[in-house]
Design a protein around this motif. Sequence first.
Motif, PDB file in Angstrom:
ATOM      1  N   ASP A 156       0.998  -1.193  -0.207  1.00 34.68           N
ATOM      2  CA  ASP A 156       0.113   0.046   0.029  1.00 34.68           C
ATOM      3  C   ASP A 156       0.794   1.059   0.064  1.00 34.68           C
ATOM      4  O   ASP A 156       0.652   2.329  -0.576  1.00 34.68           O
ATOM      5  CB  ASP A 156      -0.980  -0.118   1.300  1.00 34.68           C
ATOM      6  CG  ASP A 156      -2.032  -1.300   1.128  1.00 34.68           C
ATOM      7  OD1 ASP A 156      -2.213  -1.493   0.052  1.00 34.68           O
ATOM      8  OD2 ASP A 156      -2.606  -1.663   2.015  1.00 34.68           O
ATOM      9  N   GLN A 157       1.899   1.087   0.760  1.00 33.79           N
ATOM     10  CA  GLN A 157       3.040   2.436   0.846  1.00 33.79           C
ATOM     11  C   GLN A 157       3.550   2.619  -0.569  1.00 33.79           C
ATOM     12  O   GLN A 157       3.802   3.727  -1.160  1.00 33.79           O
ATOM     13  CB  GLN A 157       4.082   2.096   1.741  1.00 33.79           C
ATOM     14  CG  GLN A 157       4.847   3.120   2.053  1.00 33.79           C
ATOM     15  CD  GLN A 157       5.874   3.131   3.214  1.00 33.79           C
ATOM     16  OE1 GLN A 157       5.858   2.057   3.672  1.00 33.79           O
ATOM     17  NE2 GLN A 157       6.697   4.065   3.465  1.00 33.79           N
ATOM     18  N   LEU A 158       3.916   1.448  -1.216  1.00 32.21           N
ATOM     19  CA  LEU A 158       4.436   1.638  -2.711  1.00 32.21           C
ATOM     20  C   LEU A 158       3.402   2.119  -3.659  1.00 32.21           C
ATOM     21  O   LEU A 158       3.697   2.846  -4.513  1.00 32.21           O
ATOM     22  CB  LEU A 158       5.050   0.278  -3.187  1.00 32.21           C
ATOM     23  CG  LEU A 158       6.148  -0.230  -2.752  1.00 32.21           C
ATOM     24  CD1 LEU A 158       6.499  -1.645  -2.906  1.00 32.21           C
ATOM     25  CD2 LEU A 158       7.630   0.652  -2.729  1.00 32.21           C
ATOM     26  N   GLN A 159       1.954   1.596  -3.379  1.00 33.32           N
ATOM     27  CA  GLN A 159       0.737   2.075  -4.057  1.00 33.32           C
ATOM     28  C   GLN A 159       0.926   3.697  -3.872  1.00 33.32           C
ATOM     29  O   GLN A 159       0.592   4.482  -5.030  1.00 33.32           O
ATOM     30  CB  GLN A 159      -0.418   1.407  -3.890  1.00 33.32           C
ATOM     31  CG  GLN A 159      -1.614   1.683  -4.704  1.00 33.32           C
ATOM     32  CD  GLN A 159      -1.379   1.083  -6.081  1.00 33.32           C
ATOM     33  OE1 GLN A 159      -0.779   0.273  -6.165  1.00 33.32           O
ATOM     34  NE2 GLN A 159      -1.434   1.880  -6.991  1.00 33.32           N
ATOM     35  N   ASN A 160       0.796   4.190  -2.962  1.00 33.67           N
ATOM     36  CA  ASN A 160       0.785   5.530  -2.574  1.00 33.67           C
ATOM     37  C   ASN A 160       1.967   6.279  -3.315  1.00 33.67           C
ATOM     38  O   ASN A 160       1.903   7.315  -3.789  1.00 33.67           O
ATOM     39  CB  ASN A 160       0.954   5.838  -1.138  1.00 33.67           C
ATOM     40  CG  ASN A 160      -0.311   5.391  -0.305  1.00 33.67           C
ATOM     41  OD1 ASN A 160      -1.497   5.295  -0.978  1.00 33.67           O
ATOM     42  ND2 ASN A 160      -0.211   4.999   0.894  1.00 33.67           N
ATOM     43  N   SER A 161       3.173   5.547  -3.244  1.00 37.63           N
ATOM     44  CA  SER A 161       4.502   6.235  -3.982  1.00 37.63           C
ATOM     45  C   SER A 161       4.218   6.302  -5.381  1.00 37.63           C
ATOM     46  O   SER A 161       4.531   7.215  -6.004  1.00 37.63           O
ATOM     47  CB  SER A 161       5.770   5.430  -3.395  1.00 37.63           C
ATOM     48  OG  SER A 161       5.984   5.550  -2.216  1.00 37.63           O
ATOM     49  N   TYR A 162       3.391   5.139  -5.963  1.00 39.83           N
ATOM     50  CA  TYR A 162       3.078   4.924  -7.280  1.00 39.83           C
ATOM     51  C   TYR A 162       2.159   6.062  -7.698  1.00 39.83           C
ATOM     52  O   TYR A 162       2.352   6.698  -8.918  1.00 39.83           O
ATOM     53  CB  TYR A 162       2.802   3.561  -7.610  1.00 39.83           C
ATOM     54  CG  TYR A 162       2.010   3.362  -8.993  1.00 39.83           C
ATOM     55  CD1 TYR A 162       3.096   3.422 -10.090  1.00 39.83           C
ATOM     56  CD2 TYR A 162       0.687   3.378  -9.081  1.00 39.83           C
ATOM     57  CE1 TYR A 162       2.541   3.137 -11.283  1.00 39.83           C
ATOM     58  CE2 TYR A 162       0.260   3.033 -10.367  1.00 39.83           C
ATOM     59  CZ  TYR A 162       1.075   3.020 -11.382  1.00 39.83           C
ATOM     60  OH  TYR A 162       0.710   3.009 -12.577  1.00 39.83           O
ATOM     61  N   ASN A 163       1.209   6.317  -6.849  1.00 38.64           N
ATOM     62  CA  ASN A 163       0.074   7.284  -7.250  1.00 38.64           C
ATOM     63  C   ASN A 163       0.813   8.912  -7.203  1.00 38.64           C
ATOM     64  O   ASN A 163       0.344   9.812  -8.024  1.00 38.64           O
ATOM     65  CB  ASN A 163      -0.764   7.380  -6.013  1.00 38.64           C
ATOM     66  CG  ASN A 163      -1.819   5.913  -6.335  1.00 38.64           C
ATOM     67  OD1 ASN A 163      -1.795   5.534  -7.202  1.00 38.64           O
ATOM     68  ND2 ASN A 163      -2.248   5.683  -5.088  1.00 38.64           N
ATOM     69  N   SER A 164       1.702   9.040  -6.417  1.00 40.39           N
ATOM     70  CA  SER A 164       2.304  10.256  -6.288  1.00 40.39           C
ATOM     71  C   SER A 164       3.279  10.334  -7.288  1.00 40.39           C
ATOM     72  O   SER A 164       3.218  11.454  -8.167  1.00 40.39           O
ATOM     73  CB  SER A 164       3.399  10.423  -5.071  1.00 40.39           C
ATOM     74  OG  SER A 164       4.308   9.240  -5.069  1.00 40.39           O
ATOM     75  N   LEU A 180       0.932  11.372 -10.414  1.00 41.92           N
ATOM     76  CA  LEU A 180       0.898  12.707 -10.446  1.00 41.92           C
ATOM     77  C   LEU A 180       1.987  13.410 -11.088  1.00 41.92           C
ATOM     78  O   LEU A 180       1.659  14.231 -11.820  1.00 41.92           O
ATOM     79  CB  LEU A 180       0.643  13.029  -9.093  1.00 41.92           C
ATOM     80  CG  LEU A 180      -1.054  12.624  -8.505  1.00 41.92           C
ATOM     81  CD1 LEU A 180      -1.042  13.040  -7.109  1.00 41.92           C
ATOM     82  CD2 LEU A 180      -2.127  13.081  -9.096  1.00 41.92           C
ATOM     83  N   GLU A 181       3.057  12.866 -10.554  1.00 37.01           N
ATOM     84  CA  GLU A 181       4.179  13.870 -10.902  1.00 37.01           C
ATOM     85  C   GLU A 181       4.561  13.728 -12.645  1.00 37.01           C
ATOM     86  O   GLU A 181       4.794  14.597 -13.331  1.00 37.01           O
ATOM     87  CB  GLU A 181       5.649  13.338 -10.573  1.00 37.01           C
ATOM     88  CG  GLU A 181       6.635  14.051 -10.707  1.00 37.01           C
ATOM     89  CD  GLU A 181       8.025  13.643  -9.926  1.00 37.01           C
ATOM     90  OE1 GLU A 181       8.935  14.243 -10.109  1.00 37.01           O
ATOM     91  OE2 GLU A 181       7.882  12.987  -8.902  1.00 37.01           O
ATOM     92  N   ARG A 182       4.225  12.216 -13.091  1.00 39.29           N
ATOM     93  CA  ARG A 182       4.118  11.691 -14.511  1.00 39.29           C
ATOM     94  C   ARG A 182       3.189  12.706 -15.424  1.00 39.29           C
ATOM     95  O   ARG A 182       3.373  13.252 -16.363  1.00 39.29           O
ATOM     96  CB  ARG A 182       4.045  10.476 -14.579  1.00 39.29           C
ATOM     97  CG  ARG A 182       4.210  10.164 -16.084  1.00 39.29           C
ATOM     98  CD  ARG A 182       3.510   8.685 -16.268  1.00 39.29           C
ATOM     99  NE  ARG A 182       2.411   8.586 -16.158  1.00 39.29           N
ATOM    100  CZ  ARG A 182       1.271   7.521 -16.328  1.00 39.29           C
ATOM    101  NH1 ARG A 182       2.084   6.350 -16.493  1.00 39.29           N
ATOM    102  NH2 ARG A 182      -0.047   7.616 -16.163  1.00 39.29           N
ATOM    103  N   GLU A 183       1.928  12.836 -14.476  1.00 40.62           N
ATOM    104  CA  GLU A 183       1.088  13.882 -15.252  1.00 40.62           C
ATOM    105  C   GLU A 183       1.410  15.376 -15.624  1.00 40.62           C
ATOM    106  O   GLU A 183       1.115  15.982 -16.522  1.00 40.62           O
ATOM    107  CB  GLU A 183      -0.207  13.649 -14.600  1.00 40.62           C
ATOM    108  CG  GLU A 183      -0.856  12.211 -14.699  1.00 40.62           C
ATOM    109  CD  GLU A 183      -2.339  12.433 -13.968  1.00 40.62           C
ATOM    110  OE1 GLU A 183      -2.432  13.309 -13.229  1.00 40.62           O
ATOM    111  OE2 GLU A 183      -2.919  11.541 -13.866  1.00 40.62           O
TER     112      GLU A 183
END
Length: 718
Positions: A331-339, A342-345
């Motif tokens: 889940d923590q990696l998923q949060n990092s992935y989400n961030s 966002l940065e990729r966007e």
Amino acid sequence: MEMNISINKNREVPEDNELETHRTRNKKTEISETNSPGSRCYRLTAVCLGLLCVLLLTVIIVMWVKLQTRYNSLNAERDQIQTSYNNLTAERDQLQTTYNSLTAERDQLQTIYNSLTAERDQLQARHSNLTAGRDQLHTRYNSLTAERDQLQTRHSNLTAGRDQLQNSYNSVILERDKLQTRYSNLMTEKGLLQNNYNSLTAERDQLQTRYNSLTAERDQLQTRHSNLTAGRDQLQNSYNSVILEREKLQTRYSNLMTEKDLLQNNYNSLTAERKQLQNRYNSEILERNQQQTRYNSLTAERDQLQTRYNSLTAERDQLQTRHSNLIAGRDQLQNSYNSVILEREKLQTRYRNLMTEKDLLQNNYNSLTAERDHFQNRYNSVILERNQQQTRYNSLTAERDQLQTRYNSLTAERDQLQTRHSNLTAGRDQLQNSYNSVILEREKLQTRYSNLMTEKDLLQNNYNSLTAERKQLQNRYNSEILERNQQQTRYNSLTAERDQLQTRYNSLTAERDQLQTRHSNLIAGRDQLQNSYNSVILEREKLQTRYRNLMTEKDLLQNNYNSLTAERDQLQKEREGFQKKFFEMDNYYRQGWLFFNSKMYYVSIEVKSWNESRQDCRERGADLVIINNREEQEFLSKHLGSRNAWIGLTDTDSEGVWKWVDGTALATGYWSREEPNSLVGDEDCVIYDFASNTIWNWADYPCSRNFIWICEKNKAAL
């Protein structure tokens, strides 16, 4: 792991985009430096983009190092599993060796048991033959004893006959001498009688007078004799009736003695049979205690397995905790992935300006993608190998447990065969002792038989010698009788002459004496008959008393016989009932039934719905379990451990009204917290919930769910 790889892929895409953007911007910066006055701003932007690309490359390298570390840890875990697999293989081989040795030892003990059984049967046959020989010798001994007694009697009779003949012979010799003397005296007396004849003629007249008086006296004595004869006949009839009554009493006494002996024999046989039944009952009790000991040992082994199961459950909980930690990390990696997304966007907007630099970074991306795929394949192979090793480890663990179970069963069987071997050895020694005692008894009987044969031969020789001596004495007696007869003839001729002179006087005197003698004889006979009558009366009373005593003793023996017969029948019924109950309990125990207080429980292995579970219990002659008290609840909870199981409680007839399968309403329930709740809809059946408290662990579930189940039946139904 797949999610981490997808995150890395998503991270690599913006890194490539940023490199291309950085190169494009550098080119544009160079152009702008030559073409526009705002080149300083573009240079600053290019530096920032370069730093960002370096940061992304650092993240990729760190992820690659983590993947390599995890790969190494998986290799180490695989080696550890391989080591455990090798240890289990060695332990399996050791258990297999132990199992083979125990099997060989069991076969050896079985061979010894069979040989001892054959030897016992042989000794039993020899014992039976010797017993028959002993009985035959005993019969021959009794017959020889009777024959010896008969010969002894005949010897005594012959000795008495010989003595009687000797006495007769001596008396005949004396009588011959007396006759010889009397013959001489008679020759002298003949002359005297001739002289006295004249005087006797005168005396004849006097005798005639006396004859008349004696005739009258004779008539009186004749009357008295008739009266005494009538009294004698009456006494004789009484005596005969008493004799008949005595014979009847004697016959009844003999019958009672025979019946007493029969009852005594029956009593002795029943006593022996009761002792035999008591011994068999004690042996059954010992065997039941042995089975109870085996049951206790199996219960201890079951508890040990339960402990190991609990430890495995704890290890599973630890693995569950580690899994939860991994989920949290994911889940923590998923949060990092989400961030990062966002940065990729945000960077996607700038991607359009860096398309020219993408071609240069595409080659680097492809090489990194190939390396990532290579690591992914190695990682997947390690995961598969670990799963295979884990599967082999589990199979070896199950095989080791199976071998351990077979080892324990063979150990118990070896102990049982050892016990049977000891019992057969003791029985063989006992039969050997009986055989030796019978041999000694046969030798004693043989010795006594030889002695009796010798004694019989001696008696036969004595009998033959006495017979020969009797014949000699008989011949001598006959010769003396002939000589006496000759002397008697001469004496008779002389006596006849005297008798002619004194005939009338002697006849009257003899008749008077005869009447007097008959009168005295009648008096003596009457007294003798009276005494005999009195003695017979006393004997009858004694026989009557003995008859009553024998009847009382017979009744006592009959009561003892009836009581022993009833006791024997009762012991036989108890033994048969005990054996039947023991075999049924052993059969139920082999089928997996558990025993607690006065009930039996069966915990299934397979899983079924509630209705199918109840149908299976009914086919077993039972029904789903009904919990009546806290002790039963604790016992079943302890046995189930962490397993869920159906019980016989439902509210299918009326929602919220819980009833047992026998129709009785629920009095005391052991519900878990917030139960019953019908959480997923129609939850009308009840299970043990292992995740709950060990006592308060009931939960309602849909009846169509599949769980194991618990059957219950009373021991009284056996």
